[in-house]
Every structure is written in structure tokens, then in C-alpha cells.
Design a protein around this motif. Structure first.
Motif, short mmCIF file in Angstrom:
data_model
loop_
_atom_site.label_atom_id
_atom_site.label_comp_id
_atom_site.label_asym_id
_atom_site.label_seq_id
_atom_site.Cartn_x
_atom_site.Cartn_y
_atom_site.Cartn_z
N GLU A 60 -14.27 5.20 0.03
CA GLU A 60 -14.35 4.07 0.96
C GLU A 60 -12.99 3.43 1.19
O GLU A 60 -12.66 3.06 2.33
CB GLU A 60 -15.34 3.04 0.41
N ASP A 64 -10.87 3.19 4.81
CA ASP A 64 -10.26 1.99 5.39
C ASP A 64 -8.79 2.25 5.74
O ASP A 64 -8.32 1.85 6.82
CB ASP A 64 -10.35 0.82 4.41
N ASP A 68 -6.89 2.43 9.37
CA ASP A 68 -5.71 1.58 9.58
C ASP A 68 -4.55 2.41 10.12
O ASP A 68 -3.86 2.00 11.06
CB ASP A 68 -5.32 0.94 8.24
#
Length: 535
Positions: A60, A64, A68
């Protein structure tokens, strides 16, 4: 079949059965995803700050970071430099880059900003990932130096060491010039060359996995017990035997960022780590460290493989006395490809006098000065063919071409002897590189800086033999007038921004340099001179 392949077909086939019998094309990313699906709550990685991430948490966090990075316009095939400490965040940033189909180019965290800029330019990196701070270094400030040195458009991602906050810095300038990449490139490692500049070593997924699978099979590495890794993940040792091996086997990766031998013993004992690969000085420090416990040192660790420098017989004897359950072995590889390792049941005297036996599928030979394959047992330059061989040096095509013999063997630059059983014994090296603690150091940058000193007529930087590190950096100086002090030499290098890791650890003043008729300094004679002295 080539009779020079010193390994059996059975051993080579066993590697395929271990990891690739169902699907030989599975990547570490595929294998990690399988482990994630089977048990998402198993710890994937922990570090010496007591931070830990489960497989699910790592996946996870990587998602992210991937999102990004992609939000900055990076896409599959783009190169991203990852220069992070041995933190759990290293694995998250690496996994993020790989999941986005981008190509990681990994550097040790000790790399200075100008060197980061050089490598980023060499490989056409569009982004660099750094910690915000580390061991007193302010990477926010250093990223400005990096960008000024690079002089082009660049994204820099700065991570705090708490999994929570990230910040971007974008530097304007001309667009990146992307070099031609070898087909199938999946990763870029860096290593020093005799020119003083880093080599950008491109690997395919197949070449990386070939070496991994050989070590995993030979030492029976599974996901049942953790892997301990004190070597930088940005270096080939930590990357191959830490990051990749843990993803492939499902083993928890236990990281140490700041080397402390007592802390290392505690980490191994607490987490029951089964294997590590590290430079010989790490083992020396563990032997020399006091350990007040009812259990022996490295209790539960089955194998400690030493690379980068020979293992003195006395060190092996001490280690086996203090660590009776741990097999001490040797492993020999270059960032360009893996070649040999001890077998788990090799006797200590065989470990002490060899770098191990060739890996499955590896052909290892020595050649004469004329480039002809020499008979077994002949001392000569070591050349090899291996399934783990790299694809090329990015931006250095001439260097790549010059690295092969006319019949396709890679020239390692080291000299040694390969016996009839496929065991390798190193005898020296053709290169001028200093091997300090398993890390190759080119003397060129140091020599260039010292050559400008007004009192230095001639300079040669060589390795002084050292029981712990293998070699230490020694500057041999021919002086005009009053010799400068050691402290003055260091101040001179500091004023010229030579990284501390390249500073000499001793100097030797001579009245004249041994030279060839063409005027080249004979470094082999200098090495002999200083090796006879006490450090």
C-alpha cells in the motif's frame, strides 16, 4: 557441451525447479505479489529503527508513492535514481518504481550530491528519490547542489523516515537527454571504474534473477527465516542478496542502516535471521565484539557469506569458534554479474584459500597476456561467461566493447587461478582500484586533487594492506620543499570538495617515484613498499 563448465547439469536444473518450475518468467514483483496473496500480514521488512511493514503495508505504501511519482509525469521506461538509507522506505520506493514499470538506478546513501548528479545525467534519470535528512546530512539543501550540478529539469522526491510525509522539489532547466538503453533493461547498478567515474551497469530481469536463483538454490534460502542485510541496499550486494532475495523467497528482510556490530548481533538474535551476505570487515567486527549471552553469536544464522575481500584463515577459525552454528563462506561477484560462492559443506581451509566454486551455468577461465584461454590451474586474468551478465554500460559503449575478449568472454580485470573442480583463487588485479571493505575506490579523483598542491611534485594513491578492511587508502607523495602534514593534506582535499570517503588514511613521503621508461608510475612497486611497513 563445453567441458570448461565446472558445474553439473543437475545443479543447474535444480535452480529451475526451485523458483521457476511453474513459470520461469516470474519476476520478484510477481513472486512478492504471490506471497502477499498467501499471507498479507507477514512482516516483509523491518529496520534497526524498530520500524516494520507487513507485506500489505509495504504494498500500500508503494502504491501511494507510485501514484505520487506518476503524478509528476513519469511513465513506464523512465529511469529513477533511488538513493535511500537501509530503511523500510527503501523497499517501498523501490517497489513503487518497479510497479510503475520504471527503471530503478540505485545508489548507496553515502553518495555525495555531485556524484548523484553525474550518475543521474549519465543514465538520463527524470527523478531522484532521497531522504529528507540522514546522519546529519540535509538532503533538501543537497538537492539544490545536485540540481545546480545537473543543470537541467529534474524532479526530486524527499521522504521523511516515518512513512508519513513526502515532499517534491522540481528544478527547471533544459529537458533531460535520454541516452540509448540496452533492450530489456530492468535495473541500473553503479560501480567505480579506473577512469574515476561511475559505470552505469544495465541489467535485465533475466540476468538479475540468474544470480539470485543460484544463491537461493545453493544455500536453500526460503521464506521461513529472515535475511539480515547490513550492506547498503543501493550497492549490488545489498540489492541482490537483500532486496531481491527477500521479495523472491518471501523471507522477512531485516535491515541495519548504521553499522554497529553489537547491534547487529542483537538483531540477528532477536529475529532469528538465517543468512547474510556482507564484506569481510563486517565479520571481523562481529568476531571482535564482546557478546554476553547464553547463546552464541549469530545464533540461528546458517550462513554468513563474505564478499569483496579474502577471508583470513585466522578469522574463519575465530568465527567458527564463536559462531559454531554458522557456516562461513566466500562469494565472488562483480556488479556486472555473479560468478562463484563456497558450497555450504566446504571445509574451512577450502573457504580460506578460495572464492568458492562457479555458480550453475557459469564458465570461468583465465587468459594469457595474448588473450588466449589458459589451461586450468594457470594464473591469469579472469574472464567469464555467465547467465547473470549485464547488458552494457550506459553511455560508455567503448568501455563495454573493450570489456570482452574476441571470443565473447567478459574481462573481469582480476587475476586468479581456476582449478579443475571450478574453485577460484584470486591472486591480484589488473586494475588500480583500491578495495576498501569490499567497496571499489578509484584513486583518480584523489590523485587529481592532490596533484594541484603546490608542494606535491608527483602523487600516487594505492591500497595499503589492512587486516580488517583488506586495504586502506594511502597517498604516496614526492615533495618539493617542506612536506605538508597529514592534516594539511586532508584540509586541501576538503577545500576541493573531495568526498570524505576518498580521503587518504595515511601518507608516505618518497624522494622519487618508481617509473616505467614511458614515465608511468609503477604502482605495483609502491604497493610492495608500503606493504612491508607497519600501518
Amino acid at each position: 557441451m563445453n567441458s570448461r563448465v565446472a558445474t553439473s547439469n543437475a545443479e543447474a536444473l535444480d535452480v529451475t525447479r526451485t523458483l521457476g518450475s511453474e513459470s520461469p518468467d516470474l519476476t520478484p514483483l510477481d513472486l512478492f505479489h504471490n506471497h502477499l496473496a498467501q499471507n498479507p500480514h507477514t512482516i516483509a521488512v523491518r529496520d534497526d529503527r524498530d520500524n516494520a511493514l507487513s507485506r500489505k503495508e509495504l504494498w500500500e505504501l508503494a502504491s501511494d508513492i507510485k501514484d505520487d511519482i506518476e503524478s509528476r509525469g513519469l511513465t513506464a521506461g523512465d529511469v529513477v535514481v533511488v538513493c535511500m538509507p537501509n530503511w523500510t522506505e527503501w523497499m517501498a520506493t523501490y517497489l513503487a518504481v518497479v510497479r510503475g514499470g520504471m527503471v530503478p538506478a540505485t545508489l548507496p546513501i553515502t553518495t555525495d550530491p555531485k556524484s548523484i548528479a553525474y550518475t543521474a545525467n549519465l543514465v538520463g534519470a527524470k527523478a531522484v528519490i532521497l531522504p529528507r535528512t540522514h546522519r546529519g546530512r540535509d538532503f533538501t539543501a543537497e538537492s539544490t547542489t545536485l540540481a545546480e550540478e545537473l543543470g537541467r529539469f529534474l524532479h526530486v522526491l524527499l521522504l521523511d523516515g516515518d512513512h508519513r510525509t513526502r515532499a517534491w522539489r522540481t528544478f527547471d532547466g533544459p529537458p533531460v537527454i535520454v541516452p540509448e538503453y540496452p533492450q530489456g533493461m530492468a535495473h541500473i547498478l553503479f560501480s567505480s571504474s579506473t577512469t574515476g567515474k561511475s559505470k552505469a551497469i544495465a541489467h535485465s530481469e533475466a540476468s538479475l534473477s540468474a544470480y539470485n536463483e543460484s544463491v537461493i538454490e545453493r544455500y536453500g534460502v526460503t521464506g521461513d527465516h529472515p535475511i539480515f542485510m547490513p550492506s547498503p541496499l543501493g550497492h549490488s550486494t545489498g540489492f541482490w542478496h537483500g532486496a531481491r532475495m527477500s521479495m523472491m523467497t518471501g523471507a522477512t528482510l531485516v535491515l541495519q542502516d548504521s553499522w554497529d556490530p553489537h547491534r547487529a548481533l542483537e538483531l540477528v538474535d532477536r529475529h532469528h535471521c538465517a543468512i547474510t551476505v556482507a564484506a569481510t570487515p563486517f565479520l571481523k567486527d562481529l568476531v571482535d565484539t564482546e557478546w554476553h549471552s547464553y547463546t552464541p553469536k549469530l545464533n540461528g544464522m546458517r550462513a554468513f557469506l563474505c564478499g569483496g575481500a579474502p577471508i583470513p584463515p585466522s578469522l574463519i577459525e575465530q568465527a567458527q569458534n564463536q559462531m559454531p552454528g554458522t557456516r562461513i563462506g566466500s562469494i565472488w561477484a562483480l556488479s556486472e554479474g555473479g560468478a562463484t560462492s563456497s558450497l555450504p559443506d566446504d571445509a574451512p581451509d577450502l573457504v580460506a584459500r578460495s572464492c568458492g566454486r562457479v555458480m550453475p551455468g557459469v564458465v570461468l577461465e583465465t587468459i594469457t597476456k595474448q588473450g588466449i584461454i589458459a589451461p586450468r590451474g594457470t594464473d591469469g586474468e579472469i574472464v567469464m561467461r555467465t547467465p547473470s551478465l549485464f547488458l552494457g554500460y550506459i553511455g560508455q559503449d567503448d568501455l563495454y566493447r573493450d570489456s570482452f575478449t574476441s571470443d565473447g568472454y567478459f574481462r573481469t580485470g582480476d587475476t586468479g587461478i581456476v582449478d579443475q573442480d571450478g574453485y577460484l583463487r584470486l591472486t591480484g588485479r589488473l586494475k588500480d582500484l583500491i578495495i576498501r571493505g569490499g567497496v571499489n575506490i578509484s584513486p583518480v579523483e584523489i590523485e587529481n586533487a592532490l596533484a594541484g598542491h603546490p608542494q606535491i611534485v608527483k602523487v600516487a594513491v594505492v591500497g595499503r594492506p589492512d587486516d580488517r578492511l583488506g586495504e586502506r587508502i594511502c597517498a604516496v607523495l614526492q615533495i618539493n620543499g617542506t612536506p605538508p602534514t597529514f592534516e594539511e593534506i586532508l584540509c586541501w582535499l576538503d577545500s576541493r570538495d573531495v568526498p570524505r570517503r576518498l580521503w587518504p588514511e595515511s601518507i608516505r613521503i618518497v624522494t622519487g617515484m618508481p617509473q616505467t621508461p614511458a614515465g608511468k608510475i609503477r604502482k605495483n612497486i609502491l604497493r610492495e613498499m608500503i606493504s612491508e611497513e607497519k600501518a
